[in-house]
Design a protein around this motif. Structure first.
Motif, PDB file in Angstrom:
ATOM      1  N   VAL A  18     -75.462  27.161 -62.773  1.00  0.00           N
ATOM      2  CA  VAL A  18     -76.257  26.658 -63.897  1.00  0.00           C
ATOM      3  C   VAL A  18     -77.200  27.739 -64.407  1.00  0.00           C
ATOM      4  CG1 VAL A  18     -78.055  25.011 -64.556  1.00  0.00           C
ATOM      5  CG2 VAL A  18     -76.095  24.239 -63.215  1.00  0.00           C
ATOM      6  N   ARG A  19     -77.825  28.469 -63.495  1.00  0.00           N
ATOM      7  CA  ARG A  19     -78.723  29.557 -63.904  1.00  0.00           C
ATOM      8  C   ARG A  19     -77.959  30.645 -64.659  1.00  0.00           C
ATOM      9  NH1 ARG A  19     -81.255  28.672 -58.776  1.00  0.00           N
ATOM     10  NH2 ARG A  19     -79.929  30.291 -57.844  1.00  0.00           N
ATOM     11  N   GLN A  20     -76.740  30.932 -64.210  1.00  0.00           N
ATOM     12  CA  GLN A  20     -75.944  31.949 -64.885  1.00  0.00           C
ATOM     13  C   GLN A  20     -75.567  31.539 -66.307  1.00  0.00           C
ATOM     14  OE1 GLN A  20     -72.552  32.765 -62.410  1.00  0.00           O
ATOM     15  NE2 GLN A  20     -73.779  33.567 -60.705  1.00  0.00           N
ATOM     16  N   HIS A  21     -75.401  30.240 -66.513  1.00  0.00           N
ATOM     17  CA  HIS A  21     -75.009  29.735 -67.839  1.00  0.00           C
ATOM     18  C   HIS A  21     -76.173  29.039 -68.534  1.00  0.00           C
ATOM     19  CE1 HIS A  21     -71.173  30.071 -65.616  1.00  0.00           C
ATOM     20  NE2 HIS A  21     -70.633  30.345 -66.796  1.00  0.00           N
ATOM     21  N   LEU A  22     -77.392  29.428 -68.178  1.00  0.00           N
ATOM     22  CA  LEU A  22     -78.572  28.746 -68.723  1.00  0.00           C
ATOM     23  C   LEU A  22     -78.657  28.878 -70.237  1.00  0.00           C
ATOM     24  CD1 LEU A  22     -81.082  27.131 -68.058  1.00  0.00           C
ATOM     25  CD2 LEU A  22     -82.331  29.277 -67.755  1.00  0.00           C
ATOM     26  N   LEU A  23     -78.404  30.066 -70.759  1.00  0.00           N
ATOM     27  CA  LEU A  23     -78.464  30.262 -72.211  1.00  0.00           C
ATOM     28  C   LEU A  23     -77.418  29.410 -72.920  1.00  0.00           C
ATOM     29  CD1 LEU A  23     -79.065  34.120 -72.514  1.00  0.00           C
ATOM     30  CD2 LEU A  23     -80.712  32.260 -72.800  1.00  0.00           C
ATOM     31  N   LEU A  25     -76.205  26.619 -71.789  1.00  0.00           N
ATOM     32  CA  LEU A  25     -76.655  25.238 -71.661  1.00  0.00           C
ATOM     33  C   LEU A  25     -77.691  24.900 -72.728  1.00  0.00           C
ATOM     34  CD1 LEU A  25     -76.784  22.571 -70.052  1.00  0.00           C
ATOM     35  CD2 LEU A  25     -78.491  23.642 -68.578  1.00  0.00           C
ATOM     36  N   ILE A  26     -78.652  25.801 -72.921  1.00  0.00           N
ATOM     37  CA  ILE A  26     -79.694  25.572 -73.931  1.00  0.00           C
ATOM     38  C   ILE A  26     -79.085  25.556 -75.332  1.00  0.00           C
ATOM     39  CG2 ILE A  26     -81.774  26.532 -74.981  1.00  0.00           C
ATOM     40  CD1 ILE A  26     -82.510  27.655 -72.234  1.00  0.00           C
ATOM     41  N   THR A  29     -77.042  22.331 -75.947  1.00  0.00           N
ATOM     42  CA  THR A  29     -77.945  21.181 -76.056  1.00  0.00           C
ATOM     43  C   THR A  29     -78.620  21.146 -77.423  1.00  0.00           C
ATOM     44  OG1 THR A  29     -78.372  21.216 -73.674  1.00  0.00           O
ATOM     45  CG2 THR A  29     -79.947  20.032 -75.052  1.00  0.00           C
ATOM     46  N   LEU A  30     -79.123  22.305 -77.875  1.00  0.00           N
ATOM     47  CA  LEU A  30     -79.769  22.366 -79.190  1.00  0.00           C
ATOM     48  C   LEU A  30     -78.762  22.136 -80.310  1.00  0.00           C
ATOM     49  CD1 LEU A  30     -82.212  25.396 -78.689  1.00  0.00           C
ATOM     50  CD2 LEU A  30     -82.749  22.950 -78.658  1.00  0.00           C
ATOM     51  N   ALA A  31     -77.562  22.671 -80.143  1.00  0.00           N
ATOM     52  CA  ALA A  31     -76.529  22.474 -81.170  1.00  0.00           C
ATOM     53  C   ALA A  31     -76.141  21.006 -81.279  1.00  0.00           C
ATOM     54  CB  ALA A  31     -75.299  23.326 -80.847  1.00  0.00           C
ATOM     55  N   ALA A  32     -76.011  20.335 -80.134  1.00  0.00           N
ATOM     56  CA  ALA A  32     -75.678  18.907 -80.146  1.00  0.00           C
ATOM     57  C   ALA A  32     -76.802  18.094 -80.787  1.00  0.00           C
ATOM     58  CB  ALA A  32     -75.412  18.425 -78.720  1.00  0.00           C
ATOM     59  N   ALA A  33     -78.049  18.459 -80.474  1.00  0.00           N
ATOM     60  CA  ALA A  33     -79.192  17.766 -81.080  1.00  0.00           C
ATOM     61  C   ALA A  33     -79.195  17.958 -82.593  1.00  0.00           C
ATOM     62  CB  ALA A  33     -80.493  18.289 -80.475  1.00  0.00           C
ATOM     63  N   LEU A  34     -78.856  19.161 -83.044  1.00  0.00           N
ATOM     64  CA  LEU A  34     -78.798  19.434 -84.482  1.00  0.00           C
ATOM     65  C   LEU A  34     -77.702  18.622 -85.154  1.00  0.00           C
ATOM     66  CD1 LEU A  34     -79.796  21.075 -86.890  1.00  0.00           C
ATOM     67  CD2 LEU A  34     -78.178  22.876 -86.260  1.00  0.00           C
ATOM     68  N   VAL A  35     -76.560  18.487 -84.483  1.00  0.00           N
ATOM     69  CA  VAL A  35     -75.463  17.681 -85.025  1.00  0.00           C
ATOM     70  C   VAL A  35     -75.893  16.211 -85.138  1.00  0.00           C
ATOM     71  CG1 VAL A  35     -73.154  16.785 -84.561  1.00  0.00           C
ATOM     72  CG2 VAL A  35     -73.642  19.210 -84.231  1.00  0.00           C
ATOM     73  N   GLY A  36     -76.558  15.707 -84.079  1.00  0.00           N
ATOM     74  CA  GLY A  36     -77.028  14.325 -84.114  1.00  0.00           C
ATOM     75  C   GLY A  36     -78.042  14.091 -85.210  1.00  0.00           C
ATOM     76  N   GLY A 186     -74.742  16.626 -75.031  1.00  0.00           N
ATOM     77  CA  GLY A 186     -74.420  18.044 -74.934  1.00  0.00           C
ATOM     78  C   GLY A 186     -74.826  18.641 -73.602  1.00  0.00           C
ATOM     79  N   PHE A 187     -76.016  18.261 -73.136  1.00  0.00           N
ATOM     80  CA  PHE A 187     -76.518  18.764 -71.853  1.00  0.00           C
ATOM     81  C   PHE A 187     -75.616  18.319 -70.703  1.00  0.00           C
ATOM     82  CE2 PHE A 187     -79.068  18.258 -68.015  1.00  0.00           C
ATOM     83  CZ  PHE A 187     -79.707  19.484 -67.922  1.00  0.00           C
ATOM     84  N   VAL A 188     -75.308  17.034 -70.658  1.00  0.00           N
ATOM     85  CA  VAL A 188     -74.474  16.497 -69.582  1.00  0.00           C
ATOM     86  C   VAL A 188     -73.069  17.086 -69.632  1.00  0.00           C
ATOM     87  CG1 VAL A 188     -73.395  14.392 -68.698  1.00  0.00           C
ATOM     88  CG2 VAL A 188     -75.795  14.359 -69.400  1.00  0.00           C
ATOM     89  N   LEU A 189     -72.549  17.309 -70.833  1.00  0.00           N
ATOM     90  CA  LEU A 189     -71.207  17.867 -70.978  1.00  0.00           C
ATOM     91  C   LEU A 189     -71.131  19.271 -70.377  1.00  0.00           C
ATOM     92  CD1 LEU A 189     -68.343  17.555 -72.104  1.00  0.00           C
ATOM     93  CD2 LEU A 189     -69.184  18.509 -74.262  1.00  0.00           C
ATOM     94  N   VAL A 190     -72.121  20.106 -70.681  1.00  0.00           N
ATOM     95  CA  VAL A 190     -72.124  21.473 -70.146  1.00  0.00           C
ATOM     96  C   VAL A 190     -72.304  21.457 -68.634  1.00  0.00           C
ATOM     97  CG1 VAL A 190     -73.320  23.692 -70.161  1.00  0.00           C
ATOM     98  CG2 VAL A 190     -72.961  22.460 -72.299  1.00  0.00           C
ATOM     99  N   ILE A 191     -73.225  20.623 -68.147  1.00  0.00           N
ATOM    100  CA  ILE A 191     -73.432  20.518 -66.695  1.00  0.00           C
ATOM    101  C   ILE A 191     -72.146  20.068 -66.012  1.00  0.00           C
ATOM    102  CG2 ILE A 191     -74.627  19.222 -64.887  1.00  0.00           C
ATOM    103  CD1 ILE A 191     -76.353  21.340 -66.072  1.00  0.00           C
TER     104      ILE A 191
END
Length: 232
Positions: A18-23, A25-26, A29-36, A186-191
């Motif tokens: 998760v730390r390696q893919h933190l960027l 993940l962020i 998550t922001l892209a999904a929020a923007l779509v919503g 988006g967050f849950v999907l990436v996790i």
């Protein structure tokens, strides 16, 4: 003990991934929020509610003293009156009076009638993409319904205690809720993808993997060089 140790190691690997893919993940998550947010703000049609309140009485003489038994009986009548209000007898007359280009079934879907906190008060709500249209229809329902109810029940009465309101804010879509929900998805999907990759990864990537999966001691590590420089 071995199982507990493996579980701790697996959790450590997941957190490390998760730390390696933190960027990523962020970003997702922001892209999904923007779509919503965009979908709720610009693609979904706003809906407005207009509501009115009516009180149910078991006696037509509303000036007479009312007992607790009569109040209980009136509360039970709310469900009966609700059915009458949503019947074609009332709604079809509303359609004819206002000249609406709707069928009875279409108008019925836009109208809800419910008791307010299990009391003898009914709340009639009409939903539409036009606040003024919703108010006019709701006003017409509370105009037509009392006479129809009196004729059908032949006892009791209903009285308007709050006229149809004109909505100033839409009840849907809920932009804030939809934005947060999209971000959570988006967050849950990436996790989920990261966890799946960790669980399905059976390759030997590090010297720790040799000890973990092969139960062997690492004697040495050959570094990888790329174009004359040490890569890893």
């Amino acid at each position: 003990m071995d199982n507990e140790e493996n579980e701790v190691i697996d959790l450590t690997e997941i957190l490390s991934a998760v730390r390696q893919h933190l960027l990523k993940l962020i970003f997702v998550t922001l892209a999904a929020a923007l779509v919503g947010f965009t979908a709720s703000k610009f693609l979904m049609t706003p809906k407005y509610d207009s509501s009115a309140l009516m009180i149910v009485n078991t006696r037509q003489d509303v000036n007479a003293n009312v007992t607790s038994d009569q109040i209980n009986s009136a509360t039970k009548l709310v469900s009966t009156y609700s059915i009458i209000i949503k019947s074609d007898t009332v709604l079809q007359q509303v359609i004819d009076n206002l000249g609406l280009n709707l069928t009875y079934a279409q108008l019925n879907k836009r109208v809800t009638v419910a008791a307010v906190d299990d009391t003898q008060v009914m709340k009639i709500t009409v939903q539409s993409d036009s606040p003024e249209w919703a108010r006019q229809v709701c006003e017409q329902i509370i105009t037509v319904a009392p006479d129809v109810i009196k004729e059908a029940v032949e006892a009791g009465s209903v009285k308007v205690i709050s006229n149809a309101s004109l909505a100033t804010e839409p009840v849907s879509p809920n932009i804030k809720k939809n934005t947060m929900l999209a971000a959570a998805v988006g967050f849950v999907l990436v996790i989920g993808i990261i966890v799946l990759q960790v669980l399905l990864d059976n390759k030997i990537n590090t010297e720790e993997d040799v000890t973990k999966y092969l139960d062997m001691t690492v004697l040495g590590v050959i570094p990888q060089y790329d174009q004359g420089g040490k890569k890893e």
